[in-house]
Design an enzyme around this catalytic site. Structure first.
Site, PDB file in Angstrom:
ATOM      1  N   HIS A 201       0.832  -1.204   0.000  1.00 55.63           N
ATOM      2  CA  HIS A 201       0.000   0.000   0.000  1.00 55.63           C
ATOM      3  C   HIS A 201       0.866   1.253   0.000  1.00 55.63           C
ATOM      4  CE1 HIS A 201      -4.134  -1.676   1.419  1.00 55.63           C
ATOM      5  NE2 HIS A 201      -3.992  -1.683   0.124  1.00 55.63           N
ATOM      6  N   CYS A 517      -4.164  -8.154 -17.523  1.00 61.62           N
ATOM      7  CA  CYS A 517      -4.425  -7.398 -16.296  1.00 61.62           C
ATOM      8  C   CYS A 517      -3.287  -7.515 -15.284  1.00 61.62           C
ATOM      9  CB  CYS A 517      -5.734  -7.844 -15.654  1.00 61.62           C
ATOM     10  SG  CYS A 517      -5.756  -9.561 -15.104  1.00 61.62           S
TER      11      CYS A 517
END
Length: 586
Positions: A201, A517
């Site tokens: 993150h 993806c």
């Protein structure tokens, strides 16, 4: 004396400034037994610390500027969810009352258990989520110690010539996204961490804020001293300490060029992604929660190519999300995209990504990456899978939804999946619930067996999406979590390129839509290669979209095809490198 450190590049650009060292929160806490008559007070001390952290996170989110990427607020929400999870709330309290542990001891005991669970996860993105849990625990420990929950912001240092520096570089063992957000109004211009990977993150926030960064720089926080003059080359993951005047001048020039490039890229946000020979390319976004849709739209995405549904299932001790909770999450993403397509992947979790609520089911897996995971687990839990399918179908009544199934490799898996989708539709019909009866169903191509069975997949599925991260791992037998072999993880390996090209070309011949993806889709250095293979749909992190679009606007697909054929025919590394140089944009 100048020296260089090497890490993982996660956010492009150049940052120059003085080092500001952040000391990590001490996880080596005191252990002692609490007197029986003080147990209630110890529980209240832990609750008060959690409340202080909750208040700080709420204040950070409240103070976010209106134009901040929506995913920044979403990351704060993730930390708030972790904070309130039973794993960090009820269970440490149970250790206090049951074993008389002090609050710090109870908290770190539970943290160690969670870290062991996450270390078993094969998927790099999900494995990095353990960092979020550790960061939340560090905040609680700070509050228990009476220290500020948020780290102090850095202050300007002096440049080599005595003038005020343009910024400082934060150097830490690790740094939480919330701390990065606290620094946004200061002179914070980049960061270097010992820990982390491309999918942490912290790395994602760095890309969202467009902050140059290098992570996984081993021992950086020990080798770099406070106020050292340093340069971050975010493109290469390079950190230069005490650079010479000549090196400084070179990187200042690169900074100027980078600033001009950023201005040019922003002008492309609303420009259609069309090649020089007039081919329209679809650029879509990968998201993990509905709140990420805003960042996708802001970057100019024409839809969501991958919504990772497993994040609804993580960090739950007792029960999995019900149908209504899932429906609201999926509908939230559909509504946020305002009529643009949303592709939702069914839960990609299992032995290598254990759920807290079902963790005991996977403890005996000897090789979790090859075990009961993704569609294999969903088919072994038809009740759970039907709940998710009904929620997905209900969301399709509010906008275009595509369903994506991970890790398919057998005809029987395809047939069972389609049968359960049909059953979920019948159940909704009986309840009078609305859904799109023509919702498209696609397959992830991430196992070599799926490529070899392409005729079957192309006959039974509506679309394909190539998950290059897992495809590389399974093709090359590489454990990305094992540093001893991580250098062998190579997206340009001839075998990998052959599989990707074969999938794209056979899908195109059959008239079946196909996308990529994985990380390859968001890497601008791969764009021309994928275009030359025939790819017309890319899905990536929103922060990567404009640079990929820039490559597309300068590409002529018809001219790329023979150059890509030369790359595909090159098995020798030197031959391949020469072919790739021919392919590169002049």
């Amino acid at each position: 004396m100048p020296f260089a450190l090497h890490g993982i590049p996660v956010s492009r650009g150049v940052a120059i400034g003085r080092a500001h060292l952040l000391a990590p929160a001490a996880l080596d806490v005191s252990h002692y037994l609490v007197d029986e008559d003080q147990l209630d007070a110890e529980v209240e001390r832990l609750r008060a610390a959690r409340a202080a952290v909750r208040a700080e996170l709420a204040a950070l989110k409240r103070d976010l500027p209106r134009d901040a990427p929506e995913e920044l607020g979403a990351f704060l929400d993730v930390h708030a969810m972790i904070l309130d999870d039973e794993a960090l709330a009820r269970e440490p309290e149970a250790l206090i009352r049951g074993r008389r542990y002090n609050a710090e001891w109870a908290l770190t005991t539970r943290l160690e258990e969670l870290m062991r669970q996450f270390d078993e996860i094969e998927d790099e993105y999900l494995r990095e989520r353990k960092t979020d849990i550790r960061q939340v625990v560090e905040r609680i420990l700070k509050a228990l110690a009476g220290a500020p929950v948020l780290v102090p912001a850095p202050v300007p240092a002096l440049a080599a010539d005595g003038e005020a520096a343009t910024g400082v570089i934060v150097v830490a063992h690790d740094i939480a996204p919330a701390d990065m957000l606290q620094f946004r109004h200061t002179v914070f211009h980049g960061f270097v961490t010992d820990m982390g990977g491309r999918t942490s993150h912290t790395a994602i926030v760095a890309r969202s804020l467009d902050i140059p960064a290098a992570v996984g720089v081993q021992s950086a926080s020990e080798l770099i001293r406070q106020d050292d003059w340093i340069i971050i080359d975010g493109d290469a993951g390079l950190v230069i300490v005490d650079p010479t005047a000549i090196i400084l001048e070179e990187y200042r020039h690169r900074q100027s060029e980078r600033a001009l490039e950023k201005k040019r890229l922003q002008r492309l946000r609303h420009t259609p992604a069309v090649t020089l020979d007039g081919l329209e390319i679809d650029l879509l976004a990968n998201i993990e929660m509905a709140e990420d849709a805003g960042a996708a739209l802001a970057a100019g995405a024409v839809g969501v190519g991958l919504f990772r549904s497993e994040f609804l299932f993580m960090n739950r001790r007792d029960e999995l999300p019900g149908e209504d909770e899932q429906f609201q999450a999926y509908r939230g993403a559909v509504d946020a995209m305002h009529g643009l397509p949303v592709t939702i992947r069914t839960i990609d979790i299992g032995a290598d990504k254990p759920l807290d609520a079902r963790g005991d089911e996977f403890e005996t897996a000897l090789n979790p990456a090859l075990g009961l995971r993704a569609i294999r687990w969903s088919l072994s839990e038809p009740g759970m899978f039907l709940t998710q399918l009904r929620a997905l179908l209900r969301a399709s009544a509010f906008g275009p939804v595509r369903l994506l199934v991970p890790m398919l490799a057998h005809a029987s898996e395809i047939d069972q999946t389609l049968a359960l989708i049909a059953k979920a539709k019948r159940q909704l019909d009986e309840r009078g619930e609305a859904y799109d009866p023509g919702m498209k169903v696609g397959a992830m191509i991430e196992i070599p067996a799926a490529v070899l069975l392409l005729p079957l997949f192309l006959r039974k599925m509506d679309f394909l999406s190539i998950g290059t991260n897992d495809l590389i791992q399974y093709t090359l037998a590489i454990d990305r979590a094992d540093n001893a072999v991580a250098h062998l993880f190579d997206p340009l390996h001839p075998a990998v390129l052959q599989l990707v090209a074969r999938t794209i070309r056979e899908a195109n011949r059959a008239g079946v839509p196909v996308a990529v993806c994985g990380e390859m889709a968001g890497d601008p250095s791969m764009t021309r290669l994928l275009l030359g293979m025939g790819l017309r749909e890319f899905s990536m992190h929103p922060a990567q979209l404009l640079r990929v679009k820039q490559e597309i606007l300068h590409a002529h697909c018809e001219r790329l095809e023979p150059l890509v054929d030369q790359v595909l025919q090159a098995f020798d590394p030197e031959e391949q490198a020469a072919a790739l140089r021919q392919l590169a944009r002049p």
